[in-house]
Write a protein that holds these residues in place. Sequence first.
Motif, PDB file in Angstrom:
ATOM      1  N   ASP A  58      47.934  57.654  31.583  1.00 49.10           N
ATOM      2  CA  ASP A  58      46.994  58.445  30.790  1.00 49.10           C
ATOM      3  C   ASP A  58      45.557  58.145  31.199  1.00 49.10           C
ATOM      4  OD1 ASP A  58      46.355  60.271  28.605  1.00 49.10           O
ATOM      5  OD2 ASP A  58      45.674  58.476  27.525  1.00 49.10           O
ATOM      6  N   TYR A  59      45.229  56.877  31.369  1.00 45.35           N
ATOM      7  CA  TYR A  59      43.878  56.496  31.792  1.00 45.35           C
ATOM      8  C   TYR A  59      43.575  57.035  33.185  1.00 45.35           C
ATOM      9  CZ  TYR A  59      43.593  53.233  27.823  1.00 45.35           C
ATOM     10  OH  TYR A  59      43.560  52.665  26.574  1.00 45.35           O
ATOM     11  N   LEU A  60      44.581  57.018  34.072  1.00 44.87           N
ATOM     12  CA  LEU A  60      44.383  57.552  35.415  1.00 44.87           C
ATOM     13  C   LEU A  60      44.102  59.054  35.376  1.00 44.87           C
ATOM     14  CD1 LEU A  60      47.130  55.650  37.433  1.00 44.87           C
ATOM     15  CD2 LEU A  60      44.666  55.571  37.849  1.00 44.87           C
ATOM     16  N   GLU A  66      37.394  52.182  33.449  1.00 43.13           N
ATOM     17  CA  GLU A  66      37.079  50.922  32.777  1.00 43.13           C
ATOM     18  C   GLU A  66      38.233  50.529  31.853  1.00 43.13           C
ATOM     19  OE1 GLU A  66      33.830  48.819  29.832  1.00 43.13           O
ATOM     20  OE2 GLU A  66      33.265  50.660  30.873  1.00 43.13           O
ATOM     21  N   LYS A  67      38.728  51.489  31.091  1.00 39.71           N
ATOM     22  CA  LYS A  67      39.877  51.223  30.223  1.00 39.71           C
ATOM     23  C   LYS A  67      41.100  50.864  31.055  1.00 39.71           C
ATOM     24  CE  LYS A  67      38.589  54.143  26.303  1.00 39.71           C
ATOM     25  NZ  LYS A  67      38.990  55.314  25.496  1.00 39.71           N
ATOM     26  N   LEU A  72      45.136  46.967  32.773  1.00 36.55           N
ATOM     27  CA  LEU A  72      45.866  46.264  33.828  1.00 36.55           C
ATOM     28  C   LEU A  72      45.690  44.750  33.698  1.00 36.55           C
ATOM     29  CD1 LEU A  72      45.106  48.567  36.893  1.00 36.55           C
ATOM     30  CD2 LEU A  72      47.267  48.382  35.611  1.00 36.55           C
ATOM     31  N   TRP A  73      44.463  44.328  33.383  1.00 35.68           N
ATOM     32  CA  TRP A  73      44.204  42.900  33.215  1.00 35.68           C
ATOM     33  C   TRP A  73      44.997  42.349  32.031  1.00 35.68           C
ATOM     34  CZ3 TRP A  73      42.927  38.672  35.444  1.00 35.68           C
ATOM     35  CH2 TRP A  73      42.618  37.549  34.690  1.00 35.68           C
ATOM     36  N   SER A  74      45.016  43.075  30.919  1.00 38.09           N
ATOM     37  CA  SER A  74      45.723  42.578  29.737  1.00 38.09           C
ATOM     38  C   SER A  74      47.227  42.531  29.983  1.00 38.09           C
ATOM     39  CB  SER A  74      45.403  43.414  28.494  1.00 38.09           C
ATOM     40  OG  SER A  74      45.947  44.700  28.585  1.00 38.09           O
ATOM     41  N   ILE A  75      47.762  43.498  30.726  1.00 39.40           N
ATOM     42  CA  ILE A  75      49.190  43.467  31.069  1.00 39.40           C
ATOM     43  C   ILE A  75      49.509  42.192  31.831  1.00 39.40           C
ATOM     44  CG2 ILE A  75      50.982  44.523  32.504  1.00 39.40           C
ATOM     45  CD1 ILE A  75      49.678  47.258  31.843  1.00 39.40           C
ATOM     46  N   CYS A  76      48.703  41.900  32.829  1.00 38.38           N
ATOM     47  CA  CYS A  76      48.938  40.708  33.655  1.00 38.38           C
ATOM     48  C   CYS A  76      48.726  39.431  32.858  1.00 38.38           C
ATOM     49  CB  CYS A  76      48.008  40.733  34.862  1.00 38.38           C
ATOM     50  SG  CYS A  76      48.211  39.293  35.918  1.00 38.38           S
ATOM     51  N   TYR A  77      47.603  39.333  32.163  1.00 38.37           N
ATOM     52  CA  TYR A  77      47.292  38.100  31.436  1.00 38.37           C
ATOM     53  C   TYR A  77      48.354  37.794  30.382  1.00 38.37           C
ATOM     54  CZ  TYR A  77      44.672  34.422  29.200  1.00 38.37           C
ATOM     55  OH  TYR A  77      44.289  33.205  28.700  1.00 38.37           O
TER      56      TYR A  77
END
Length: 98
Positions: A58-60, A66-67, A72-77
């Motif tokens: 959806d963001y893509l 930015e979202k 992506l960062w939150s998925i990984c972290y």
Amino acid sequence: MNYDSWLEQPYQDQYDEDEKIDCRVEELMKEDYKPTDFNNFAESISEASKEDVETVEDYLEKGEFEKLGRKLWSICYERMERQATNHAVENLNSGYLN
């Protein structure tokens, strides 16, 4: 009336265990489970949940980069933190942290 029951042994043991786990998670996330490591990042993204994939798509589509980056960062972290926590609990249960 100012009795602090949480300082008694059973509660203190649990606090000590939680603290040991937290410290071990912190160590592991600096070593084996670094979210900034490309391989860890790529693996986390490739194993994202269906809901996370839909959000990323959806963001893509909307061009909300930015979202997208934050997601992506939150998925990984979150995945690395979850794996490090599981590893730390296993370490505690096996007596490695004592």
